[in-house]
Design an enzyme around this catalytic site. Structure first.
Site, short mmCIF file in Angstrom:
data_model
loop_
_atom_site.label_atom_id
_atom_site.label_comp_id
_atom_site.label_asym_id
_atom_site.label_seq_id
_atom_site.Cartn_x
_atom_site.Cartn_y
_atom_site.Cartn_z
CD GLU A 1 -17.96 -11.16 28.94
OE1 GLU A 1 -19.04 -10.70 28.49
OE2 GLU A 1 -17.48 -12.26 28.59
CD GLU B 1 -2.73 -1.34 2.42
OE1 GLU B 1 -3.82 -1.94 2.40
OE2 GLU B 1 -2.19 -0.98 3.49
CG HIS C 1 -9.92 -12.60 26.30
ND1 HIS C 1 -9.50 -13.53 27.24
CD2 HIS C 1 -11.19 -12.29 26.63
CE1 HIS C 1 -10.48 -13.77 28.10
NE2 HIS C 1 -11.53 -13.04 27.75
CG ASP D 1 -8.79 -3.96 -5.55
OD1 ASP D 1 -8.13 -4.40 -4.60
OD2 ASP D 1 -9.58 -4.65 -6.22
#
Length: 408
Positions: free
Chosen positions: A288, A50, A212, A124
């Site tokens: 959470e 990029e 996680h 692209d």
């Protein structure tokens, strides 16, 4: 002073893997394509490709007129934010590339804007043409390119509908536009019937949902939400984070990383983002559930001390845990709002969402249209991957659930 638009992109089939970039310079007034550039650059990451595309686009603009005002448009949030000075450049491979890009034109002549991937199709396509050429052992040749033809066809199609993803009117408008672009010569009455699969709604936004890694509380199956301690990853959890980072880097599809504010998620997200050369955006809505007085307890301990409260909680999503905790209905409201925010921010992109058991299950439940009690019928391991794709018409598709193959 002439005004140019530079659109640039880069890609890597493997991240790192065979990589290439594409860039186009457009007259900002007439919309005419003034220059195209593309190159196969060998083995590199998405972010390196990029940046290479940006450098090529800026150099092409400078060649056309070194005094021009240049508006850079890219679908790489990382490059746009770093070149705009809002994000620090941490990755050693990015620093020299960013410095080179900054030297091409005076800073006052260049401004940066992030755009969705579907608005960066010309660059692209050039990048993909460059990678295709590299696969055949040669470099991209302008005479073989069809990128501008594709861009012209899109500009002649119906205007893109406006509105946030999931908005019914916007989704219907986009479906009609897609049908018209796909078969403009077909009479209206010959159009396929409305329904699932009847129109190309464009590239969906995809949330790759990562729970996680383990903390010291995880193997003991203790309630660990946002209302108690904020444990870090254990040694096992850190190894799990490294394993998932390796797996996602090999896939090369992640374009942005967002995380719950809790430490165990941020450490997991940082491990992946560092490997991918991306920044981590923290979203409070991904935290959470607050389990109130149950924080740190096992299920058996809660049942022994708060049997009636636990039974009521299991029976209704509107009931909160003992001591001012958070009901699943409340969690659903904030997770759904965060989902809407992220979809508006990342249309058509693949986003890694690092969060916890309840938010992941909630996103899956909402995608399936399943009842609240389905939260208790899903297994979700530490450091597992799930994925949901979101389409412009408001529909969603569950692509993956509780994948732990990268941990074996």
């Amino acid at each position: 002073m002439p005004k140019f638009v530079v659109e640039a992109d880069g890609g890597s089939r493997g991240n790192p893997g065979p990589a290439g970039y594409g860039a186009v310079v457009i007259d900002a007034v007439t919309g005419e394509t003034l220059a195209e550039a593309a190159e196969y650059i060998g083995i590199a990451t998405n972010n390196v490709a990029e940046y290479k595309g940006l450098i090529a686009g800026l150099k092409a603009a400078r060649t056309l007129d070194p005094a021009a005002d240049v508006h850079v448009r890219m679908d790489s949030k990382l490059v746009v934010e770093q070149m705009s000075g809002r994000w620090k450049i941490k990755h050693p491979d990015m620093k020299p590339l960013a410095a080179e890009a900054a030297r091409i034109l005076p800073a006052g002549q260049v401004r940066y804007e992030w755009i969705p991937r579907e608005k960066n199709k010309h660059a692209d396509r050039l990048a993909n043409e460059a990678m295709d050429a590299g696969k055949k052992g040669r470099q991209w040749e302008p005479s073989r390119s069809t990128a501008e033809l594709g861009a012209r066809a899109r500009s002649a199609a119906a205007p893109a509908p406006q509105g946030p993803p999931g908005d019914a009117a916007a989704g219907a408008a986009k479906a009609r536009a897609a049908l018209a672009a796909a078969s403009p010569a077909v009479p209206e009455q010959a159009a396929p019937p409305a329904g699932w699969g009847s129109a190309d709604l464009g590239t969906p936004a995809t949330f790759v949902l990562l729970r996680h890694g383990e903390t010291v509380l995880t193997p003991e199956k203790r309630f660990s939400g946002s209302g108690g301690s904020d444990p870090a990853l254990s040694a096992v959890g850190r190894r799990q984070a490294d394993a998932v980072a390796t797996a996602l880097a090999a896939r090369g599809t992640i374009e942005a990383v967002v995380s719950s504010p809790l430490l165990r998620c941020r450490e997991t997200a940082d491990a992946v983002a560092t490997r991918l050369g991306l920044e981590v955006s923290v979203e409070d809505g991904l935290r959470e559930t607050d389990f109130g007085a149950w924080e740190g307890m096992t299920f058996a301990e809660v049942r022994e001390r708060y049997a009636d409260d636990l039974s009521a909680w299991l029976a209704s999503p509107d009931v909160a845990p003992t001591g001012g905790g958070e009901s699943f209905a409340s969690v659903t409201t904030r997770v759904a709002a965060t989902r809407t925010t992220l979809l508006a921010r990342h249309p058509g992109r693949t986003v890694l969402v690092v969060t916890h058991v309840t938010p992941v299950k909630t996103l899956v439940r909402l995608a399936l249209g399943a009842p609240p009690e389905s939260l208790f019928r899903m297994e979700l391991s530490a450091a597992s991957l799930s994925a949901v794709a979101y389409y412009a018409d408001g529909n969603a598709s569950l692509r993956l659930l509780n994948d732990t193959s990268h941990l074996r």
